[in-house]
Design a protein around this motif. Structure first.
Motif, PDB file in Angstrom:
ATOM      1  N   UNK A   2       8.658   2.174  21.848  1.00  0.00           N
ATOM      2  CA  UNK A   2       7.804   2.570  20.741  1.00  0.00           C
ATOM      3  C   UNK A   2       8.571   2.474  19.426  1.00  0.00           C
ATOM      4  N   UNK A   3       7.818   2.283  18.323  1.00  0.00           N
ATOM      5  CA  UNK A   3       8.439   2.137  17.004  1.00  0.00           C
ATOM      6  C   UNK A   3       9.356   3.318  16.674  1.00  0.00           C
ATOM      7  N   UNK A 164       8.467  -4.426  20.760  1.00  0.00           N
ATOM      8  CA  UNK A 164       7.810  -3.283  20.122  1.00  0.00           C
ATOM      9  C   UNK A 164       6.467  -3.108  20.825  1.00  0.00           C
ATOM     10  N   UNK A 165       6.291  -1.972  21.511  1.00  0.00           N
ATOM     11  CA  UNK A 165       5.102  -1.749  22.326  1.00  0.00           C
ATOM     12  C   UNK A 165       3.879  -1.291  21.542  1.00  0.00           C
ATOM     13  N   UNK A 166       4.085  -0.706  20.360  1.00  0.00           N
ATOM     14  CA  UNK A 166       2.944  -0.155  19.627  1.00  0.00           C
ATOM     15  C   UNK A 166       2.711  -0.879  18.301  1.00  0.00           C
ATOM     16  N   UNK A 167       2.529  -2.207  18.380  1.00  0.00           N
ATOM     17  CA  UNK A 167       2.192  -2.995  17.197  1.00  0.00           C
ATOM     18  C   UNK A 167       0.742  -2.692  16.843  1.00  0.00           C
ATOM     19  N   UNK A 168       0.486  -2.476  15.552  1.00  0.00           N
ATOM     20  CA  UNK A 168      -0.854  -2.133  15.094  1.00  0.00           C
ATOM     21  C   UNK A 168      -1.544  -3.346  14.504  1.00  0.00           C
ATOM     22  N   UNK A 169      -2.851  -3.262  14.431  1.00  0.00           N
ATOM     23  CA  UNK A 169      -3.669  -4.356  13.915  1.00  0.00           C
ATOM     24  C   UNK A 169      -3.298  -4.732  12.481  1.00  0.00           C
ATOM     25  N   UNK A 170      -2.960  -3.759  11.649  1.00  0.00           N
ATOM     26  CA  UNK A 170      -2.636  -4.028  10.240  1.00  0.00           C
ATOM     27  C   UNK A 170      -1.182  -4.420  10.017  1.00  0.00           C
ATOM     28  N   UNK A 171      -0.366  -4.422  11.060  1.00  0.00           N
ATOM     29  CA  UNK A 171       1.027  -4.854  10.918  1.00  0.00           C
ATOM     30  C   UNK A 171       1.055  -6.346  10.634  1.00  0.00           C
ATOM     31  N   UNK A 172       1.847  -6.730   9.656  1.00  0.00           N
ATOM     32  CA  UNK A 172       1.983  -8.148   9.311  1.00  0.00           C
ATOM     33  C   UNK A 172       3.312  -8.652   9.852  1.00  0.00           C
TER      34      UNK A 172
END
Length: 191
Positions: A2-3, A164-172
């Motif tokens: 996780x981040x 990284x297991x918790x990449x979010x939709x808004x991550x660029x």
């Protein structure tokens, strides 16, 4: 991982570096950047100013070189919770923000939306170009408001080794990562 776990891990790894090690590794990162990316007079580069006490990559080396080679340099400044871009020169006056970040005294936003390269701070980057910063989200918002043609380049002491297991939709994700050993490309467009 996780981040939050990776953030803690890489803050500790960076703290373990001596000041001399951090400077020498920063020089190697700079050399790899200069050897890989072709610079031309008048190009526009957005680059962060380092918090040297936190052993961030010493981007002052980059900035000095860019200014000497007539590359336009833009740096971030946070005002009222929003990151703006200020063009700097050899004569720019700086002050230290509440986070210990050197920032220009000027509050004049360049309103620039296209940069040839955006040299981006990070604590860790995985093999897909997903980055972990300090968790404030300034760069994720910034990336959404600049040209899609601006190449996002992370600089880090460490090569990717964990997902990284918790990449979010808004991550660029980044387009490139420059380390002391490599320049990694995640760029999915035409070069």
């Amino acid at each position: 991982m996780l981040k939050a776990e990776l953030r803690k891990k890489y803050i500790l790894k960076r703290k373990a570096l001596s000041t001399d090690e951090a400077f020498l590794l920063s020089e190697k990162i700079f050399e790899n950047f200069i050897n890989y990316f072709k610079l031309e007079e008048g190009m526009k580069i957005h680059i962060f100013l380092p918090i040297l006490e936190r052993k961030e990559i010493n981007t002052q080396i980059f900035i000095k070189y860019f200014l000497e080679h007539q590359v336009r340099v833009f740096v971030p400044k946070v005002i009222d919770g929003r990151m703006i871009n200020i063009e700097i020169s050899e004569n720019t006056q700086f002050e230290t923000s509440k986070w210990g970040i050197p920032e220009p005294v000027s509050n004049e936003d360049s309103n620039e939306a296209f940069f040839d390269y955006v040299i981006t701070p990070l604590l860790y980057c995985d093999e897909e170009g997903n980055r972990i910063g300090y968790g404030k989200g300034f760069y994720d918002v910034f990336f959404q408001n600049i040209s899609l043609e601006s190449k996002k380049i992370g600089v880090n002491y460490f090569n990717p080794s964990e997902v990284i297991d918790d990449v979010w939709e808004n991550d660029s994700p980044l387009d490139y990562l420059v380390t002391p050993a490599d320049v990694l490309s995640f760029f999915k467009g035409l070069e």
